[in-house]
Design a protein around this motif. Structure first.
Motif, PDB file in Angstrom:
ATOM      1  N   LYS A 137       0.864  -1.176   0.000  1.00 55.76           N
ATOM      2  CA  LYS A 137       0.000   0.000   0.000  1.00 55.76           C
ATOM      3  C   LYS A 137       0.908   1.235   0.000  1.00 55.76           C
ATOM      4  O   LYS A 137       1.976   1.230   0.607  1.00 55.76           O
ATOM      5  N   GLN A 138       0.461   2.290  -0.670  1.00 58.46           N
ATOM      6  CA  GLN A 138       1.270   3.507  -0.671  1.00 58.46           C
ATOM      7  C   GLN A 138       1.109   4.243   0.654  1.00 58.46           C
ATOM      8  O   GLN A 138       0.001   4.468   1.139  1.00 58.46           O
ATOM      9  N   LEU A 139       2.229   4.611   1.238  1.00 56.53           N
ATOM     10  CA  LEU A 139       2.207   5.398   2.467  1.00 56.53           C
ATOM     11  C   LEU A 139       1.737   6.818   2.172  1.00 56.53           C
ATOM     12  O   LEU A 139       2.223   7.464   1.228  1.00 56.53           O
ATOM     13  N   SER A 140       0.831   7.309   2.984  1.00 64.33           N
ATOM     14  CA  SER A 140       0.426   8.708   2.881  1.00 64.33           C
ATOM     15  C   SER A 140       1.445   9.578   3.618  1.00 64.33           C
ATOM     16  O   SER A 140       2.279   9.075   4.385  1.00 64.33           O
ATOM     17  N   GLU A 141       1.365  10.885   3.406  1.00 68.55           N
ATOM     18  CA  GLU A 141       2.269  11.771   4.132  1.00 68.55           C
ATOM     19  C   GLU A 141       2.023  11.675   5.640  1.00 68.55           C
ATOM     20  O   GLU A 141       2.968  11.766   6.435  1.00 68.55           O
ATOM     21  N   ARG A 142       0.797  11.465   6.021  1.00 70.08           N
ATOM     22  CA  ARG A 142       0.479  11.279   7.434  1.00 70.08           C
ATOM     23  C   ARG A 142       1.128  10.000   7.961  1.00 70.08           C
ATOM     24  O   ARG A 142       1.682   9.973   9.071  1.00 70.08           O
ATOM     25  N   ASP A 143       1.070   8.922   7.161  1.00 65.56           N
ATOM     26  CA  ASP A 143       1.725   7.666   7.545  1.00 65.56           C
ATOM     27  C   ASP A 143       3.220   7.874   7.738  1.00 65.56           C
ATOM     28  O   ASP A 143       3.829   7.313   8.661  1.00 65.56           O
ATOM     29  N   ILE A 144       3.811   8.662   6.846  1.00 67.53           N
ATOM     30  CA  ILE A 144       5.255   8.887   6.898  1.00 67.53           C
ATOM     31  C   ILE A 144       5.628   9.638   8.178  1.00 67.53           C
ATOM     32  O   ILE A 144       6.627   9.302   8.838  1.00 67.53           O
ATOM     33  N   LYS A 145       4.837  10.633   8.544  1.00 71.59           N
ATOM     34  CA  LYS A 145       5.117  11.370   9.779  1.00 71.59           C
ATOM     35  C   LYS A 145       5.041  10.436  10.986  1.00 71.59           C
ATOM     36  O   LYS A 145       5.873  10.510  11.900  1.00 71.59           O
ATOM     37  N   GLU A 146       4.053   9.541  10.992  1.00 74.55           N
ATOM     38  CA  GLU A 146       3.932   8.571  12.077  1.00 74.55           C
ATOM     39  C   GLU A 146       5.125   7.622  12.090  1.00 74.55           C
ATOM     40  O   GLU A 146       5.647   7.258  13.155  1.00 74.55           O
ATOM     41  N   LEU A 147       5.559   7.223  10.901  1.00 71.84           N
ATOM     42  CA  LEU A 147       6.708   6.332  10.789  1.00 71.84           C
ATOM     43  C   LEU A 147       7.959   6.966  11.381  1.00 71.84           C
ATOM     44  O   LEU A 147       8.720   6.316  12.106  1.00 71.84           O
ATOM     45  N   VAL A 148       8.192   8.251  11.083  1.00 65.48           N
ATOM     46  CA  VAL A 148       9.359   8.947  11.629  1.00 65.48           C
ATOM     47  C   VAL A 148       9.288   8.970  13.153  1.00 65.48           C
ATOM     48  O   VAL A 148      10.291   8.728  13.839  1.00 65.48           O
ATOM     49  N   ARG A 149       8.105   9.235  13.697  1.00 67.50           N
ATOM     50  CA  ARG A 149       7.952   9.223  15.162  1.00 67.50           C
ATOM     51  C   ARG A 149       8.235   7.840  15.734  1.00 67.50           C
ATOM     52  O   ARG A 149       8.866   7.711  16.793  1.00 67.50           O
TER      53      ARG A 149
END
Length: 460
Positions: free
Chosen positions: A203-215
């Protein structure tokens, strides 16, 4: 009358393990430093000091529980294996790729550090590694589109068994993620419905997903610190999630995380900054990258561009300013169409490491370089980190590598080392005592573990 010469134990452990008289893998006090090759000289990185320049690279073992309260937690198996490398003189022992999210594991049986419940097991392994005089490290990772696969021995046992890990086997087919999404973005290019395929569609990560991933990456680093780990490495290589973002072949996003070099490196830069912000200033931070994905000469590489050595040099120049201390130089793994047989090219990554190190030196940038890949021989390891080692390695080079080797020597004037440390993986699986054997072959009188003194190799 008080007893003398008490067998002292390592302090602050809930069990007894004897404290070594001299840390294994280090030359005995009194040896002339000029007679000791760089490979067996200590190296200080921020506060910690490596007792020599030989590091155990992260090695996937697929040996943690896939379900229940111990999911992703290290076990006694990891003490038996990683602890033995520390006992036998390695300077730094890395725990294998450890998922910062549950869906970031390569397989259901890979370790994780996304939950506080996983801290005690990591601490137990780390404590034992350190009790033997080594530093403990952890490689924080997210597998991206290469996640939810089975342990490799399951597919190799019977070619009819897919590498995909299904829900029934603890996998997460519907929660594999990547910079791009859809059936056309499986790692091997085969749809999830193809029984011959080995990977799920991401699944493509959304920008929101990416921010959560960084956290979550930062939270994982905080847990590693609480577990007493000495060194953290970010896994940005081998076609896993960060590498997928770096490469224009696998990242064709049109938002702030795709397109230009700055956008494709944005996730990595954010992860580095997030981790550096939550770990002690005294703690070293490493980064492993694939210095090239070996796609330059492929049709897709010519069409989209690819991550290559020039890209890696450009990235490397940013790292000192971000707080990265060492760049671990590997290669490949992002696409099955790569054009190199890495098992037949023994020195390919070492020469790339040398070229990156040289470019950094030209600009007086302070970043240590680690060489990894098929390092198996004592003289080979010695020459990689020794001043003038590039020239030494050139002697006897066959025609197929002579041109590139000469280029590396010219870049380093034949004097600079090709790298600052060596990271070794498979050779330790064959020979856990490899550090001690290397020292013996090089004629360096190093300490052995107390319990093994009676079986030390005889002096050559």
């Amino acid at each position: 009358m008080a007893q003398k010469d008490i067998n002292k134990g390592v302090p602050n452990l809930p069990y007894f393990t004897p404290q070594h008289v001299v840390s294994p893998g280090t030359p005995f006090p009194g040896i002339n430093p000029e007679e000791v090759p760089t490979l067996f000289k200590p190296l200080k990185i921020r506060d910690p000091t490596l007792r020599n320049r030989i590091i155990v690279a992260p090695m996937c073992q697929y040996s943690t529980a896939s379900s229940g309260p111990d999911t992703g937690a290290l076990t006694d198996y990891h003490i038996a294996t990683l602890g033995h490398y520390a006992l036998k003189g390695s300077a730094l022992v890395f725990t294998e790729a450890t998922g910062v999210q549950a869906n970031g594991r390569i397989s259901p049986n890979c370790p994780g550090i996304w939950d506080d419940a996983q801290i005690p097991a990591l601490k137990r392994v780390s404590d034992f590694i350190k009790s033997q005089g080594a530093l403990s490290g952890i490689q924080l990772a997210h597998a991206g589109r290469k996640a939810s696969t089975a342990a490799p021995w399951l597919s190799s046992r019977d070619k009819k068994i897919s590498m995909r890990a299904t829900t029934a086997s603890g996998g997460w087919p519907k929660d594999v993620v990547g910079p791009m999404g859809g059936e056309e973005w499986t790692w091997d290019g085969k749809p999830s419905t193809d029984p011959a395929g080995g990977f799920w569609a991401p699944k493509q990560l959304s920008e929101r997903d990416i921010k959560e991933l960084v956290r979550d990456w930062a939270s994982a680093a905080e847990r590693a610190v609480r577990a007493g780990v000495d060194v953290i490495e970010i896994h940005g290589a081998h076609g896993y999630l960060i590498h997928q973002f770096l490469s224009p072949v696998t990242n064709q996003r049109t938002d702030g995380y795709g397109g230009s070099f700055e956008n494709r490196t944005r996730l990595l830069v954010e992860v580095i900054r997030a981790i550096r912000a939550v770990i002690p200033e005294s703690m070293p931070l490493f980064l492993r990258i694939s210095s090239t994905e070996w796609l330059e000469e492929t049709d897709m590489g010519k069409k989209y561009g690819s991550w290559d050595v020039k890209s890696s040099i450009r990235l490397a120049k940013l790292l000192p300013g971000l707080g990265v201390d060492l760049l671990d130089v590997s290669s490949g793994g992002n696409h099955p169409g790569q054009k190199i047989n890495m098992f037949d090219s023994k020195d390919y990554q070492t020469r790339i490491a040398a070229s990156i190190r040289s470019e950094l030196k030209k600009e007086n940038l302070n970043l240590l370089i680690g060489a990894v890949g098929l390092i198996t021989e004592a003289e080979q390891a010695r020459d990689i980190v020794e001043e003038g080692g590039a020239a030494a390695k050139l002697n006897g080079a066959d025609d197929s590598i002579a041109h590139e080797a000469k280029a590396a020597v010219q870049m380093t004037q034949g004097q600079e080392p090709m790298a600052d440390v060596v990271l070794v993986a498979r050779q330790f699986m064959r020979e856990p005592e490899w550090v001690l054997k290397v020292a013996w072959k090089l004629g360096v009188d190093v300490a052995w573990p107390n319990q093994f003194l009676r079986v030390r190799f005889p002096k050559l």
